[in-house]
Scaffold this motif. Structure first.
Motif, PDB file in Angstrom:
ATOM      1  N   ASP A 148      28.558  43.091  83.708  1.00 32.75           N
ATOM      2  CA  ASP A 148      29.275  44.157  83.012  1.00 32.75           C
ATOM      3  C   ASP A 148      28.302  45.220  82.538  1.00 32.75           C
ATOM      4  N   ARG A 149      28.759  46.432  82.518  1.00 36.63           N
ATOM      5  CA  ARG A 149      27.955  47.546  81.992  1.00 36.63           C
ATOM      6  C   ARG A 149      28.193  47.659  80.486  1.00 36.63           C
ATOM      7  N   GLU A 150      28.232  46.500  79.829  1.00 34.14           N
ATOM      8  CA  GLU A 150      28.514  46.444  78.399  1.00 34.14           C
ATOM      9  C   GLU A 150      27.666  45.366  77.744  1.00 34.14           C
ATOM     10  N   ILE A 202      23.830  43.566  78.569  1.00 34.15           N
ATOM     11  CA  ILE A 202      24.273  44.481  79.609  1.00 34.15           C
ATOM     12  C   ILE A 202      23.629  44.123  80.949  1.00 34.15           C
ATOM     13  N   ARG A 223      29.979  49.567  75.298  1.00 37.79           N
ATOM     14  CA  ARG A 223      29.281  50.115  76.464  1.00 37.79           C
ATOM     15  C   ARG A 223      28.321  51.217  76.027  1.00 37.79           C
TER      16      ARG A 223
END
Length: 397
Positions: A148-150, A202, A223
């Motif tokens: 995930d970009r989080e 991330i 994010r």
């Protein structure tokens, strides 16, 4: 580690320096406070006929992707209108029996306590935190190995789920996709039990599988913006200050006719970039990426306040003047003017002792003793709460 919460972790220097944005961390339930939401609340949401996509997603399982919402919704009459995406419980139940994971997104929109939790995290870090819940049937897996970009905090609410978290990808990749390459050996391989807290940084690949029982876990995520996004926002802000925001002339793109104008604008942009104050600008850009929702709890706070008035004899809540309220003599006779922003009301001068007591906070029974008509306490407090001049004190509910 001492008793942990997500708030305490992001305020802990050791966590920030060793893990935040870098490496996963597992904290067992014995060292974690209760989660900000419960499995019972989640199940109540799933029972609600008011639940709609996109708040609800049905994930078929590895390689199957999302179930199109057209397959599990229908149009039905609601009051004086129509709900075009009313959920079909039987279709969702059948998908769940076949191994689908039910995902509730932006759960904080439904649970005021969770909304306050996310708002507090957002205020501390300047990132927009949001909450999702994953409900997975026994022995099933919702998603393939992915990243995930989080920044994600996972807390197990019910059942158990086997997690594997791998080293963070380098360099960090801006787009999420299914992983096919070797991601190395897992840094964390653990069966999460109720109360366990897991931090997944991330772009760290991970996968989770429910085991003997249904699994419910809460995901609190934010994010961080990419540098390219901040630079794009900076150029967009600068564009609004110049003539660059005008449209390119309509017609064939004759570059020879407009190259001089284009060069002029590019030069102005270069000059603006060379002279801006990065310290001042960066704070504003980061605040924008947090996508704040001002007064998001306004309705909830109002209803809580009115409920406190209704229950003052049972719950003994405290009341106080709202922040920003000023009191002064009005022009007409023996009355007191209460001002809040651009709003103004007047109340009888006999309420001066009660208003003074409200400055520091008091219970309704204490305020009742200051009234000539004690039986009017609910009507008085209810009116002041409804108009925003009085609130329930912090920590009283």
């Amino acid at each position: 580690m001492t008793i942990a919460t997500v708030q305490s972790l992001i305020a802990d220097d050791a966590f920030v320096s060793e893990h935040w944005g870098r490496a996963p961390l597992l904290i067992p339930a014995a060292e974690v406070l209760d989660p900000p939401a419960s499995a019972e609340q989640v199940l109540d949401l799933l029972r609600s006929r008011a639940l709609r996509p996109p708040y609800l997603r049905v994930v078929g399982g590895p390689g199957k992707g999302l179930l199109p919402k057209e397959q599990y919704t229908k149009s039905r009459p609601v009051g004086h209108g129509w709900a075009d995406d009313s959920v079909l419980p039987k279709v969702v139940a059948d998908a769940f029996r076949r191994g689908a994971t039910l995902v509730l997104d932006e759960v904080q929109d439904y649970l005021p306590g969770l909304a306050r939790f996310c708002d507090a995290l957002s205020a501390r870090l300047g990132l927009r935190f949001h909450a999702s819940v994953f409900v997975t049937p026994p022995g099933s897996q919702g998603l393939d190995l992915h990243f995930d970009r989080e920044e994600v905090f996972v807390q197990q609410l019910a059942g158990s789920k086997a997690w594997r978290v791998y080293p963070q990808l380098q360099p960090l990749r801006p787009q999420a996709r299914t992983l096919s390459e070797d991601v190395g050996e897992p840094l964390i391989q653990h069966l999460l039990q109720p109360g366990d807290l897991l931090y997944v940084p991330i772009c760290a690949p991970h996968v989770a599988v429910a085991v003997e029982s249904m699994s419910i876990h809460l995901s609190i995520a934010a994010r961080p913006p990419a540098w390219g996004e901040l630079l794009t926002d900076l150029c967009r802000d600068l564009t609004g200050q110049y003539a660059w925001s005008t449209e390119f002339p309509v017609g064939p793109p004759r570059t020879d006719a407009y190259e001089a104008e284009f060069a002029t604008y590019a030069g102005e942009l270069a000059d603006a970039l060379s002279s801006f104050n990065p310290t001042a600008v960066l704070g504003g850009l980061l605040a924008g990426t947090a996508r704040p929702e001002p007064a998001s709890s306004a309705l909830s706070d109002l209803l809580d306040g009115l409920d406190s008035v209704t229950r003052w004899q049972q719950a003994a809540p405290s009341f106080r003047l709202a922040e920003g309220v000023t009191a002064g003599a009005a022009d007409q006779g023996e009355r007191i003017a209460l001002a809040l922003g651009d709003r103004l009301i007047t109340v009888p001068g006999s309420l001066a002792p009660l208003l003074e007591r409200l400055r520091t906070g008091a219970r309704a029974d204490e305020l009742r003793a200051l009234l000539a008509d004690p039986d009017g306490i609910e009507r008085l407090l209810g009116g002041l709460v409804l108009q925003g001049y009085v609130t329930t004190g912090p920590g009283d509910r």
